[in-house]
Design a protein around this motif. Structure first.
Motif: not given
Length: 434
Positions: A103-106, A108-114, A204-217
């Motif tokens: 989830s946290y890898l989202f 750098p993936a979003a910032n890289a646009g890859s 970039l819109r995908v970052i926040t939901p996945y950071l929250v998911l990783g923290t909840a895990a």
């Protein structure tokens, strides 16, 4: 007595659904079912979002599910091996840490646009979920009396669609921007040199939901680490009806057919939901956000089906109920293919209700009687989730070549085979009809 058991269900013991002293671990493991549904169903949002932000075809976007379910497939056996040596609890903690890492890898993936980086992140997430599912399903089955194992697993799995609903609401509100450019607007932005910035803002819109998911895990991992779990490993070895310790026990017909049925079920479920938004947009003319809310409606039907099934299974044999629900979905998907309009939309929405009890019921039926090989059997059942990777690109290829409605012939076939499995092959050889 004959006539008092409408579904042929054998009489239940008075054993509680969850024995005394096991409620805390039962609740925490049940929370895992809610947790892993979120990344599973965010994939349906990502397919639509990445088709826009990366300008992907349906076939290329289908590799989101392929990368995801390859993670499930690749790590199911290692998960089973780890748990055979160190126990279920260690497997759960490993899975939650992998889920958090992916989830946290989202970010750098979003910032890289890859797009490839995103696929790697999804693979890591799914690797963690492989550990969680390999552990959680057998734990719930073994948490109490074998006589109500299907009912108990359906109850815990009923919280899975609540996670699915959470995912689609979060994805619809926080990932979908609601901005859908026409061809002329795209051309104008390209001429102005702003189109690339627009696409990056969508990524970039995908970052926040996945950071929250990783923290909840990580929070859930901390709670589980602090909780005492019952020793279920010894109970598996002395399970009533177990036929030995050798790997040959996995060659039983009901188990092998159960793995096949699970493969087809997951493919049907993932494919049905992955292309639902596109079906609604194509044949009902709804914008992406409205289609996203309608996908939430299908998941609500799924949740109702799970809770209702957990109650119905008190009265009906699980294999017979599975057969009836599979036949209903054959009819509904055939109608969605032949009536690509609002009738088809309603049929696909309704199909979620009838698919709701399939995964936990197939899982519980398949691992019945495996004894000390339950972890290995559970691993193979989880590996069958690769069906989601296999069926989604096939549906995408059919949709690109023909139309979205024709793609639903794939889940229709899957449900037909599941119905045959439930009627003819779901019970162990020599089991008495009741």
């Amino acid at each position: 007595m004959p006539g008092s058991n409408p579904g042929g269900k054998s009489s239940q013991s008075n054993a509680p659904l969850v024995p005394a002293g096991r409620l805390a671990p039962f609740v925490l493991v049940t929370a895992l079912f809610y947790m892993w549904a979120i990344p599973n169903n965010l994939n349906d949002i990502l397919i639509r979002q990445f088709m826009k932000s990366f300008a992907l075809s349906r076939f290329a976007a289908g590799f989101i599910q392929t990368a995801f379910y390859l993670g499930y497939f690749g790590f199911a056996i290692p998960a089973g091996m780890l748990m055979r040596r160190f126990g279920y609890k260690r497997g759960i903690l490993t899975g939650l840490c992998l889920l958090a890492a992916g989830s946290y890898l989202f970010w750098p993936a979003a910032n890289a646009g890859s797009y490839s980086f995103f696929l790697l992140a999804l693979f890591v997430i799914a690797s963690g979920l492989s550990f969680l599912e390999t552990a959680a399903n057998p734990i719930i089955v073994r948490m109490g009396s074998p006589e109500n194992s299907e009912q108990r697993l359906n109850f815990s799995q009923a919280f899975n669609p609540l996670g699915s609903i959470t995912a689609t609401l979060v994805g619809t509100v926080f990932i979908f921007s609601g901005v859908e450019l026409t061809a002329s607007q795209v051309a104008a932005q390209k001429a102005a040199g702003t189109y690339a910035a627009y696409l990056h803002s969508e990524i970039l819109r995908v970052i926040t939901p996945y950071l929250v998911l990783g923290t909840a895990a990580l929070v859930l991992a901390f709670l589980i680490a602090r909780t005492h779990f019952p020793s279920l490993d010894v109970e598996e070895e002395h399970e009533e009806g177990s036929q030995g310790d050798g790997l040959g026990i996995l060659l039983q017909r009901h188990f092998m057919l159960g793995v096949l049925a699970q493969f087809l079920y997951v493919g049907a479920q993932v494919g049905t939901w992955s292309y639902f938004i596109q079906y609604v947009q194509s044949y009902a003319g709804m914008p992406e956000r409205v289609a996203g809310y309608m996908l939430t409606g299908t998941l609500a039907a799924f949740a109702v089906g799970r809770f209702l099934s957990a109650w119905i299974l008190k009265f009906f044999r699980p294999d017979r109920l599975l057969c009836v629900f599979a036949v209903c979905n054959v009819v509904l998907t055939l109608t969605a293919i032949s009536q690509p309009n609002w009738v088809g939309v309603i049929c696909l929405l309704s199909s979620s209700f009838f698919m709701s009890m399939m995964f936990p019921t197939i899982f519980a039926l398949g691992i019945h009687g495996l004894g000390s090989r339950t972890k290995t059997g559970g691993s193979l059942m989880v590996m069958a989730i690769i069906g989601g990777a296999a069926m989604t690109p096939i549906m995408g290829k059919v949709a690109d070549a023909m139309q979205v409605s024709a793609a639903y012939s794939v889940p229709c076939f899957c449900y037909l085979v599941i119905a045959l499995y439930a009627w003819f092959g779901a019970r162990p050889k020599g089991a008495k009809a009741s």
